[in-house]
Motif scaffolding. Structure first.
Motif, PDB file in Angstrom:
ATOM      1  N   GLY A 129     -24.405  30.280  28.452  1.00 11.57           N
ATOM      2  CA  GLY A 129     -23.539  31.144  27.643  1.00 11.57           C
ATOM      3  C   GLY A 129     -22.460  31.810  28.492  1.00 11.57           C
ATOM      4  O   GLY A 129     -21.340  32.021  28.027  1.00 11.57           O
ATOM      5  N   VAL A 130     -22.786  32.124  29.747  1.00 12.56           N
ATOM      6  CA  VAL A 130     -21.811  32.769  30.631  1.00 12.56           C
ATOM      7  C   VAL A 130     -20.649  31.833  30.916  1.00 12.56           C
ATOM      8  O   VAL A 130     -19.488  32.253  30.940  1.00 12.56           O
ATOM      9  N   ASN A 131     -20.938  30.559  31.115  1.00 14.47           N
ATOM     10  CA  ASN A 131     -19.861  29.597  31.361  1.00 14.47           C
ATOM     11  C   ASN A 131     -18.922  29.535  30.171  1.00 14.47           C
ATOM     12  O   ASN A 131     -17.699  29.523  30.333  1.00 14.47           O
ATOM     13  N   LYS A 132     -19.480  29.490  28.979  1.00 13.24           N
ATOM     14  CA  LYS A 132     -18.638  29.448  27.780  1.00 13.24           C
ATOM     15  C   LYS A 132     -17.850  30.746  27.649  1.00 13.24           C
ATOM     16  O   LYS A 132     -16.662  30.727  27.330  1.00 13.24           O
ATOM     17  N   GLU A 133     -18.511  31.858  27.894  1.00 14.01           N
ATOM     18  CA  GLU A 133     -17.857  33.169  27.774  1.00 14.01           C
ATOM     19  C   GLU A 133     -16.736  33.300  28.803  1.00 14.01           C
ATOM     20  O   GLU A 133     -15.657  33.814  28.497  1.00 14.01           O
ATOM     21  N   ALA A 134     -16.971  32.821  30.020  1.00 14.19           N
ATOM     22  CA  ALA A 134     -15.940  32.884  31.059  1.00 14.19           C
ATOM     23  C   ALA A 134     -14.728  32.051  30.659  1.00 14.19           C
ATOM     24  O   ALA A 134     -13.583  32.466  30.854  1.00 14.19           O
ATOM     25  N   GLU A 135     -14.980  30.894  30.089  1.00 18.11           N
ATOM     26  CA  GLU A 135     -13.886  30.027  29.632  1.00 18.11           C
ATOM     27  C   GLU A 135     -13.090  30.712  28.523  1.00 18.11           C
ATOM     28  O   GLU A 135     -11.858  30.656  28.511  1.00 18.11           O
ATOM     29  N   GLU A 136     -13.795  31.381  27.604  1.00 15.04           N
ATOM     30  CA  GLU A 136     -13.109  32.099  26.521  1.00 15.04           C
ATOM     31  C   GLU A 136     -12.271  33.246  27.083  1.00 15.04           C
ATOM     32  O   GLU A 136     -11.123  33.456  26.662  1.00 15.04           O
ATOM     33  N   ILE A 137     -12.831  33.983  28.029  1.00 10.34           N
ATOM     34  CA  ILE A 137     -12.102  35.102  28.633  1.00 10.34           C
ATOM     35  C   ILE A 137     -10.855  34.596  29.350  1.00 10.34           C
ATOM     36  O   ILE A 137      -9.770  35.182  29.225  1.00 10.34           O
ATOM     37  N   LEU A 138     -10.990  33.499  30.092  1.00 10.98           N
ATOM     38  CA  LEU A 138      -9.829  32.933  30.773  1.00 10.98           C
ATOM     39  C   LEU A 138      -8.766  32.489  29.775  1.00 10.98           C
ATOM     40  O   LEU A 138      -7.567  32.701  29.987  1.00 10.98           O
ATOM     41  N   SER A 139      -9.207  31.881  28.686  1.00 12.76           N
ATOM     42  CA  SER A 139      -8.264  31.436  27.659  1.00 12.76           C
ATOM     43  C   SER A 139      -7.529  32.631  27.053  1.00 12.76           C
ATOM     44  O   SER A 139      -6.301  32.610  26.895  1.00 12.76           O
ATOM     45  N   GLN A 140      -8.267  33.683  26.723  1.00 15.12           N
ATOM     46  CA  GLN A 140      -7.642  34.882  26.157  1.00 15.12           C
ATOM     47  C   GLN A 140      -6.691  35.529  27.163  1.00 15.12           C
ATOM     48  O   GLN A 140      -5.609  35.986  26.791  1.00 15.12           O
ATOM     49  N   THR A 141      -7.085  35.545  28.415  1.00 17.74           N
ATOM     50  CA  THR A 141      -6.236  36.130  29.453  1.00 17.74           C
ATOM     51  C   THR A 141      -4.944  35.340  29.606  1.00 17.74           C
ATOM     52  O   THR A 141      -3.867  35.930  29.766  1.00 17.74           O
ATOM     53  N   ARG A 142      -5.043  34.026  29.557  1.00 16.01           N
ATOM     54  CA  ARG A 142      -3.827  33.199  29.636  1.00 16.01           C
ATOM     55  C   ARG A 142      -2.898  33.484  28.467  1.00 16.01           C
ATOM     56  O   ARG A 142      -1.681  33.599  28.644  1.00 16.01           O
ATOM     57  N   LYS A 143      -3.481  33.595  27.266  1.00 16.47           N
ATOM     58  CA  LYS A 143      -2.663  33.894  26.091  1.00 16.47           C
ATOM     59  C   LYS A 143      -1.982  35.251  26.234  1.00 16.47           C
ATOM     60  O   LYS A 143      -0.793  35.398  25.933  1.00 16.47           O
ATOM     61  N   LYS A 144      -2.742  36.251  26.691  1.00 18.90           N
ATOM     62  CA  LYS A 144      -2.167  37.585  26.883  1.00 18.90           C
ATOM     63  C   LYS A 144      -1.060  37.552  27.935  1.00 18.90           C
ATOM     64  O   LYS A 144      -0.029  38.213  27.778  1.00 18.90           O
ATOM     65  N   ALA A 145      -1.291  36.784  29.011  1.00 15.97           N
ATOM     66  CA  ALA A 145      -0.288  36.695  30.076  1.00 15.97           C
ATOM     67  C   ALA A 145       0.997  36.060  29.554  1.00 15.97           C
ATOM     68  O   ALA A 145       2.101  36.528  29.861  1.00 15.97           O
ATOM     69  N   LEU A 146       0.860  34.987  28.763  1.00 16.85           N
ATOM     70  CA  LEU A 146       2.055  34.351  28.189  1.00 16.85           C
ATOM     71  C   LEU A 146       2.783  35.296  27.250  1.00 16.85           C
ATOM     72  O   LEU A 146       4.018  35.376  27.261  1.00 16.85           O
ATOM     73  N   LYS A 147       2.034  36.040  26.439  1.00 11.76           N
ATOM     74  CA  LYS A 147       2.639  36.997  25.518  1.00 11.76           C
ATOM     75  C   LYS A 147       3.357  38.086  26.296  1.00 11.76           C
ATOM     76  O   LYS A 147       4.490  38.451  25.975  1.00 11.76           O
ATOM     77  N   LYS A 148       2.713  38.599  27.344  1.00 14.20           N
ATOM     78  CA  LYS A 148       3.316  39.653  28.164  1.00 14.20           C
ATOM     79  C   LYS A 148       4.563  39.132  28.862  1.00 14.20           C
ATOM     80  O   LYS A 148       5.564  39.840  28.967  1.00 14.20           O
ATOM     81  N   GLU A 149       4.493  37.885  29.340  1.00 12.56           N
ATOM     82  CA  GLU A 149       5.655  37.285  29.993  1.00 12.56           C
ATOM     83  C   GLU A 149       6.827  37.200  29.022  1.00 12.56           C
ATOM     84  O   GLU A 149       7.960  37.555  29.371  1.00 12.56           O
ATOM     85  N   THR A 150       6.556  36.783  27.797  1.00 11.67           N
ATOM     86  CA  THR A 150       7.603  36.688  26.786  1.00 11.67           C
ATOM     87  C   THR A 150       8.187  38.067  26.506  1.00 11.67           C
ATOM     88  O   THR A 150       9.417  38.227  26.411  1.00 11.67           O
ATOM     89  N   GLU A 151       7.316  39.072  26.392  1.00 11.70           N
ATOM     90  CA  GLU A 151       7.790  40.434  26.138  1.00 11.70           C
ATOM     91  C   GLU A 151       8.664  40.925  27.285  1.00 11.70           C
ATOM     92  O   GLU A 151       9.722  41.523  27.057  1.00 11.70           O
ATOM     93  N   ILE A 152       8.232  40.670  28.513  1.00 12.33           N
ATOM     94  CA  ILE A 152       8.992  41.127  29.678  1.00 12.33           C
ATOM     95  C   ILE A 152      10.354  40.437  29.723  1.00 12.33           C
ATOM     96  O   ILE A 152      11.379  41.080  29.986  1.00 12.33           O
TER      97      ILE A 152
END
Length: 189
Positions: free
Chosen positions: A93-116
């Protein structure tokens, strides 16, 4: 030698007197054997009470302790297997959760980059507009200053022309002198 003969005759007599008995048992010997049997029984009972019972109790306690330790070991083994299974499932479950967290972080980073980037574009546009306005203000200010200089030059020239009512050669000379006074830089910028 005679004593040997006497002794052997006594053994013969004793063996003749025993001829009617089984194994040569007499009443005294039976009583002695009964008393000995009772003494052995009493000794066995006493030893059983003093030695065997505590030894049995010690053995029973040891068996109970060993059994409880075996039960405890079995329980601990079952718990360890349950923990291991839970750990394995959590690890998956941790592996899946880590993958989800990384995916969400990438999405947030792209959104933040667009905002900046958008904010930077807006700021750049604002800076350019402000610079253009300041340039226009400076331009109009310079025009006003140039007009003021031209007016002052013209008024000086007019004053000199009027005061001297002169001819054209003197007027040209007067214009040149005025220009020299003001400097070439004023007219070229």
């Amino acid at each position: 030698m005679s004593s040997i003969i006497l002794a052997s005759s006594g053994v013969l007599e004793a063996s003749e007197g025993m001829a009617g008995r089984i194994f040569g048992l007499d009443l005294q010997m039976i009583v002695d054997a009964g008393i000995l049997a009772l003494a052995v029984l009493a000794l066995f009972t006493l030893l059983s009470y003093l030695l065997f019972n505590p030894a049995r109790e010690l053995m029973r306690k040891r068996q109970e302790k060993i059994q409880s330790e075996m039960d405890s070991a079995t329980t601990q083994k079952a718990e360890a297997e349950a923990f291991k299974a839970e750990y394995d499932s959590k690890l998956k479950g941790v592996n899946k959760e880590a993958e989800e967290i990384l995916s969400q972080t990438r999405k947030k980073a792209l959104k933040k980059e667009t905002e900046i980037v958008e904010e930077a574009k807006v700021e750049a546009t604002r800076i350019i507009d402000r610079a253009n306005k300041e340039a226009e203000l400076e331009k109009s200010k310079m025009k006003d200053e140039v007009k003021q200089e031209m007016i002052s030059v013209a008024s000086i020239m007019a004053g000199k022309i009027i005061s001297t009512s002169i001819n054209e050669t003197e007027q040209s000379k007067l214009i040149e002198d005025t220009l020299k006074e003001m400097g070439d830089d004023t007219w070229q910028s």
